[in-house]
Design an enzyme around this catalytic site. Structure first.
Site, PDB file in Angstrom:
ATOM      1  N   GLY A 153       0.832  -1.208   0.000  1.00  0.00           N
ATOM      2  CA  GLY A 153       0.000   0.000   0.000  1.00  0.00           C
ATOM      3  C   GLY A 153       0.863   1.253   0.000  1.00  0.00           C
ATOM      4  O   GLY A 153       2.098   1.191  -0.035  1.00  0.00           O
TER       5      GLY A 153
ATOM      6  N   ASP B 215       1.957  -8.859   2.051  1.00  0.00           N
ATOM      7  CA  ASP B 215       0.865  -8.174   1.349  1.00  0.00           C
ATOM      8  C   ASP B 215       0.049  -9.231   0.624  1.00  0.00           C
ATOM      9  O   ASP B 215       0.536 -10.326   0.340  1.00  0.00           O
ATOM     10  CB  ASP B 215       1.407  -7.137   0.342  1.00  0.00           C
ATOM     11  N   ILE B 216      -1.173  -8.857   0.327  1.00  0.00           N
ATOM     12  CA  ILE B 216      -2.065  -9.794  -0.362  1.00  0.00           C
ATOM     13  C   ILE B 216      -1.666  -9.976  -1.821  1.00  0.00           C
ATOM     14  O   ILE B 216      -2.046 -10.948  -2.467  1.00  0.00           O
ATOM     15  CB  ILE B 216      -3.520  -9.311  -0.200  1.00  0.00           C
TER      16      ILE B 216
ATOM     17  N   ILE C 120      -3.812 -11.274   5.943  1.00  0.00           N
ATOM     18  CA  ILE C 120      -3.683 -11.158   7.405  1.00  0.00           C
ATOM     19  C   ILE C 120      -4.852 -11.838   8.133  1.00  0.00           C
ATOM     20  O   ILE C 120      -4.777 -12.070   9.335  1.00  0.00           O
ATOM     21  CB  ILE C 120      -3.597  -9.682   7.881  1.00  0.00           C
TER      22      ILE C 120
ATOM     23  N   TYR D 269     -14.691   2.107   8.583  1.00  0.00           N
ATOM     24  CA  TYR D 269     -13.232   2.228   8.726  1.00  0.00           C
ATOM     25  C   TYR D 269     -12.881   2.976  10.019  1.00  0.00           C
ATOM     26  O   TYR D 269     -12.007   2.558  10.783  1.00  0.00           O
ATOM     27  CB  TYR D 269     -12.707   2.962   7.491  1.00  0.00           C
TER      28      TYR D 269
HETATM   29  N1  SER Z   1      -7.002   8.416   4.136  1.00  0.00           N
HETATM   30  C1  SER Z   1      -8.027   7.711   4.861  1.00  0.00           C
HETATM   31  C2  SER Z   1      -9.248   7.552   4.060  1.00  0.00           C
HETATM   32  O1  SER Z   1      -9.528   8.434   3.292  1.00  0.00           O
HETATM   33  C3  SER Z   1      -8.376   8.460   6.114  1.00  0.00           C
HETATM   34  O2  SER Z   1      -7.356   8.294   7.024  1.00  0.00           O
HETATM   35  O3  SER Z   1      -9.933   6.592   4.235  1.00  0.00           O
END
Ligand code: SER
Length: 359
Positions: free
Chosen positions: A34, A56-57, A76, A175
């Site tokens: 990433g 990593d995947i 993971i 998230y």
């Molecule tokens: N960059 C992240 C997002 O946009 C926020 O920390 O999901």
């Protein structure tokens, strides 16, 4: 003694179990492919660190592979992958970067939960097992996010100013919920893990966390985040592509450059524990509005075609994030001092590198 009485707890001493002396010592990075992983691997390589194991995947690009001692393709969420790691390496430090970001997570929230929470739980458990097996505390460095905050209205956002770590913790995205809970899990594993078990071992993990703002990298484009409008705007301009920004011109959230983001992780990891008053720290560098970003991009790329076509749902997410973060604790405790303000981020880092990338 009944099992409910205070158990005869063990302290960590090296080794508690046969350490399997042929395992090599390693620093593990998850989500290595990433954006942050990319920057972190190169920052570690530039500092001469030679024992990075990257997970990593997907297969990593050749350049990154060459900068690591070992690269593994795996999920993971798959405990057998982590068991393989336990068998192969003595892991002393973990940078757990793998996650599904805020926009992508809203399309498959339960999958995001599995990856963001289930994956983190697996890594915390791996860290505890590693510490028990080699007898040294494992440092666990975790990037959390501005997404842990949730402000209900634009007025509340404007009134809040620079938000400190313990305020407004009401995330609106899966998230954000996942990151906030994982911060709490990290604290649990570091301080209370198996607190009633007879054979408890104290102090297995040294959990340290930064809450990142939006990040802007010259070398990579983010995938699936809601702060992506800023990097997308800059990259589109350099590539000569028109860009329709998905938030309003007056939208303001904090950002930082990728080199400052990776340096911050390493600075927090290196800080003497006695200096740290918290486990979770805000960090940020600059807070331009989307309109101010457009102006700056146009100064460097006068032909850029940037319009504003807000997506109401994504706008709602960004509007719930603070306009600025109070990062005074990070500055005081471990010397957080980003080298790029907004102007320097463009002039010294983004523009030269992005021009070279697209030329
Ligand atoms: N960059 C992240 C997002 O946009 C926020 O920390 O999901």
């Amino acid at each position: 003694m009944s099992t409910l009485e205070t158990p005869a707890e063990m302290t960590l001493s090296r080794p508690t179990i046969d350490p399997g002396s042929r395992r090599s010592t390693a620093m593990l990075i998850t989500g290595a492919g990433g954006e942050v992983g990319h920057g972190l691997i190169s920052a570690l390589h530039n500092r001469g660190v030679q024992n990075v194991v990257a997970l990593d995947i997907r297969e990593l690009p050749d350049l990154q592979r060459e900068q690591c001692m070992e690269t593994l393709v795996g999920d993971i969420c798959d405990r057998s992958v982590l068991e393989r790691l336990l068998a192969m390496f003595e892991i002393t430090e973990i940078y757990h970067l793998a996650a599904l970001l805020s926009t992508r997570a809203e399309f498959t929230p339960e999958t995001a939960h599995d990856v963001n929470v289930g994956g983190t739980l697996n890594l915390l458990r791996l860290a505890a097992e590693q510490a028990r097996s080699h007898g040294q505390r494992v440092k666990f460095i975790f990037p959390s996010s501005i997404a842990v905050y949730g402000l209900d209205t634009i007025e509340a956002k404007n009134d809040a100013g620079a938000v400190a770590e313990d305020a407004h913790l009401r995330p609106r995205t899966m998230y954000g919920c996942n990151k906030l809970y994982c911060e709490v899990l990290g604290r649990y594993y570091a301080s209370y893990y198996r607190q009633l078990a007879q054979d408890r071992v104290h102090d297995l993990l040294d959990f340290r966390c930064v809450r990142y703002p939006g990040l802007i990298s010259a070398d990579t484009l983010p995938a699936g985040g809601t702060s992506d409008f800023a990097p997308e705007m800059v990259h589109a301009a350099a590539a000569g592509n028109p860009y329709a920004c998905f938030v309003r011109e007056d939208t303001r959230i904090p950002f930082m450059s990728m080199p400052d983001a990776t340096d911050a992780l390493l600075a927090l990891a290196a800080a003497p524990q006695s200096n740290l008053c918290r486990r979770v720290y805000n960090i940020a560098s600059f807070s331009p509005s989307a309109g101010e970003l457009r102006e700056l991009v146009l100064q460097h790329f006068p032909d850029a075609q940037i319009t504003f076509e807000p997506d109401l749902a994504r706008q709602g997410i960004v509007d719930s994030w603070p306009a600025a973060l109070d990062d005074s604790a990070a500055r005081k405790d471990w010397g957080f001092a980003p080298r790029h303000d907004l102007g320097a981020a463009f002039e010294e880092y983004l523009v030269p590198r992005i021009r070279a990338r697209y030329s």
